[in-house]
Design an enzyme around this catalytic site. Sequence first.
Site, mmCIF file in Angstrom:
data_model
loop_
_atom_site.group_PDB
_atom_site.id
_atom_site.type_symbol
_atom_site.label_atom_id
_atom_site.label_comp_id
_atom_site.label_asym_id
_atom_site.label_seq_id
_atom_site.Cartn_x
_atom_site.Cartn_y
_atom_site.Cartn_z
ATOM 1 N N HIS A 1 -3.008 7.530 6.505
ATOM 2 C CA HIS A 1 -2.068 8.302 6.015
ATOM 3 C C HIS A 1 -2.633 9.770 5.433
ATOM 4 C CE1 HIS A 1 2.059 6.256 5.991
ATOM 5 N NE2 HIS A 1 1.146 5.098 5.609
ATOM 6 N N HIS B 1 -4.876 1.409 7.258
ATOM 7 C CA HIS B 1 -3.486 2.096 7.401
ATOM 8 C C HIS B 1 -3.324 2.759 6.282
ATOM 9 C CE1 HIS B 1 1.000 1.231 7.660
ATOM 10 N NE2 HIS B 1 0.962 2.228 6.693
ATOM 11 N N GLU B 2 -3.972 2.686 5.173
ATOM 12 C CA GLU B 2 -3.555 3.764 3.831
ATOM 13 C C GLU B 2 -4.616 5.125 4.369
ATOM 14 O OE1 GLU B 2 -1.033 3.194 2.528
ATOM 15 O OE2 GLU B 2 -0.669 1.329 2.861
ATOM 16 N N GLN C 1 2.621 10.110 1.193
ATOM 17 C CA GLN C 1 4.008 9.668 1.316
ATOM 18 C C GLN C 1 4.726 9.787 0.224
ATOM 19 O OE1 GLN C 1 2.043 5.370 2.062
ATOM 20 N NE2 GLN C 1 4.171 5.328 3.356
ATOM 21 N N GLY D 1 0.932 -1.229 -0.104
ATOM 22 C CA GLY D 1 0.105 -0.021 -0.016
ATOM 23 C C GLY D 1 0.892 1.377 -0.017
ATOM 24 N N CYS E 1 5.445 -0.073 7.361
ATOM 25 C CA CYS E 1 5.361 1.235 6.434
ATOM 26 C C CYS E 1 6.544 1.563 5.669
ATOM 27 C CB CYS E 1 4.726 2.404 7.339
ATOM 28 S SG CYS E 1 4.164 3.977 6.553
ATOM 29 N N LEU E 2 6.164 1.816 4.427
ATOM 30 C CA LEU E 2 7.308 2.337 3.549
ATOM 31 C C LEU E 2 7.950 3.628 4.087
ATOM 32 C CD1 LEU E 2 5.980 1.374 0.058
ATOM 33 C CD2 LEU E 2 7.327 0.117 1.492
HETATM 34 NI NI NI Z 1 2.161 3.161 5.719
#
Ligand code: NI
Length: 185
Positions: A154, A150-151, A66, A61, A108-109
């Site tokens: 963000h 989660h997304e 981000q 995701g 998370c990235l």
């Molecule tokens: Ni994330």
Amino acid sequence: MSTATLIAPPDAAEPALLPILIAPHAALKAKARTVRSADADTVRALLPRLFATMYQAPGIGLAAPQVGVPLRLAVVDLQPDDTRAPIALINPQVVAASEELATREEGCLSLPGQYADVTRPARVKVRFEDETGARREIEADGLLAACLQHEIDHLDGVLFVDHLSALKRNMILRRLAKELRQKAK
Ligand code: NI
């Protein structure tokens, strides 16, 4: 003929990758704004790049904030059985959530290499628009439910570590900063 001339030029059809912002970046804490019809060109250009960046990372995701784009837009692909199942989420919102909770490990990235157990509603119903502007709804449980939440977090400037105690959150952020410092040496 030098070998250099044998190297193919970058494929123009391949979407350019985007740099992923790393915590604690201020842009990751900001609330993103609603995607409007006037944003259609931006969204059309951004979606393939978001997917390409997510696949390359690799991740399941990635949300527009981000990569520094403050729009309510995210991409998800759990890649079940190693096949692609891309979902583009425009203006997604959780419209129903189960009382039952589920705990699973998240990463998370924007916090590379960091993982922690996060507790969230086990099942959610998410309403969104897809890349054609059509209204859609997903009812999800398991990994997809966690990933969607989660997304969407963000888009509200919330990271998975914000669901943890201050002690655990600070421990992870300190560890991330330390690892990045060591990597930069
Ligand atoms: Ni994330």
